[in-house]
Enzyme design. Structure first.
Site, PDB file in Angstrom:
ATOM      1  N   ARG A  30       0.827  -1.209   0.000  1.00 31.01           N
ATOM      2  CA  ARG A  30       0.000   0.000   0.000  1.00 31.01           C
ATOM      3  C   ARG A  30       0.863   1.262   0.000  1.00 31.01           C
ATOM      4  NH1 ARG A  30      -3.465   2.894   4.057  1.00 31.01           N
ATOM      5  NH2 ARG A  30      -5.401   3.527   3.036  1.00 31.01           N
ATOM      6  N   ILE A  56      -7.157   7.723  -0.667  1.00 29.35           N
ATOM      7  CA  ILE A  56      -7.047   6.263  -0.830  1.00 29.35           C
ATOM      8  C   ILE A  56      -7.968   5.682   0.232  1.00 29.35           C
ATOM      9  CG2 ILE A  56      -4.978   6.224   0.664  1.00 29.35           C
ATOM     10  CD1 ILE A  56      -4.012   3.730  -0.803  1.00 29.35           C
ATOM     11  N   SER A  57      -8.815   4.736  -0.157  1.00 25.45           N
ATOM     12  CA  SER A  57      -9.784   4.181   0.784  1.00 25.45           C
ATOM     13  C   SER A  57      -9.082   3.492   1.946  1.00 25.45           C
ATOM     14  CB  SER A  57     -10.702   3.189   0.079  1.00 25.45           C
ATOM     15  OG  SER A  57     -11.345   3.797  -1.018  1.00 25.45           O
ATOM     16  N   GLN A  58      -9.778   3.486   3.068  1.00 24.49           N
ATOM     17  CA  GLN A  58      -9.318   2.786   4.273  1.00 24.49           C
ATOM     18  C   GLN A  58      -9.210   1.280   3.958  1.00 24.49           C
ATOM     19  OE1 GLN A  58     -12.442   3.133   7.078  1.00 24.49           O
ATOM     20  NE2 GLN A  58     -11.371   1.995   8.676  1.00 24.49           N
TER      21      GLN A  58
END
Ligand code: SAH
Length: 209
Positions: A30, A56-58
């Site tokens: 990530r 950026i999504s969790q």
């Protein structure tokens, strides 16, 4: 590597149980999807800025949406709306046949392309465009995942969903969004509410680099 293992453990505790999804969270780096300045926080379970007012999504949300999409059988063709930095794309790519991903901000799309290439994920097609319209190229899709929230489910996306296909997306205005899973059946569409979420809004139109 220990930080990634801790993240996987945390997601398990929060109820993520699909081992293939957890394995992707463990292996997809990530930190390459965020700015260097934020890389040290990449394995925290939080959303982080990626520029242009987007995030950026969790990891929990990426895992939850992937799991919800995969539940019910293998997926050959998946449409993703809102590529962002490409992290969700990378997590999902090896779990499905092929991904068609659309992003309205060209600069984000170009960066996402580079990262996906760097990770040697070859089953992804990219488009700079407005995801409200879906993408007729791969339709009908047996999975559609939307990473930004409209006020209601766009008919154009439902129209590109195959019978048996699942559409996982957030719907609603700021502060009152729900994550939904819609499944197309021979008779119509069934709708499940998966829980409260917080996404950036789905916006129409495109932004050129
Ligand atoms: N899964 C992505 C989430 C990015 S945030 C990640 O982990 O990085 C949601 C993204 O949806 C943003 O990049 C935003 O630009 C994009 N978006 C919003 N409305 C859109 C639309 N109509 N069509 C395509 N992309 C859209």
């Amino acid at each position: 590597m220990r930080t990634r293992e801790r993240l996987v453990q945390r997601l398990r505790e929060q109820g993520i149980s699909n081992e293939a999804v957890l394995d992707r969270i463990r292996t997809v780096p990530r930190h390459i999807f965020v700015d260097e300045a934020l890389a040290s926080r990449a394995y925290e379970d939080t959303a982080l800025p990626i520029g242009f007012g987007q995030t950026i999504s969790q990891p929990y949300i990426v895992a939850r949406m992937s799991e919800a999409l995969l539940e019910g059988g293998p997926l050959e063709k998946v449409l993703e709306v809102g590529t962002g930095c490409g992290y969700q794309t990378a997590v999902l790519s090896s779990l499905v046949g092929k991904i068609y991903t659309i992003e309205r901000i060209e600069a984000l799309l170009e960066r996402a392309k580079l990262r996906i290439k760097e990770l040697q994920l070859r089953n992804v097609r990219f488009k700079h465009g407005d995801g409200y319209e879906g993408w007729s190229l791969g339709a009908p899709y047996d999975g559609i995942l939307v990473a930004a929230a409209p006020l209601s489910v766009p008919e154009s996306l439902l129209a590109q969903l195959a019978v048996g296909g699942r559409l996982v997306m957030p719907v609603g205005g700021e502060g009152r969004q729900q994550l939904l899973r819609l499944t197309r059946t021979e008779e119509g569409v069934t709708r499940e509410i998966l829980g409260a979420v917080s996404f950036v809004p789905l916006q129409s139109g495109t932004i050129q680099a």
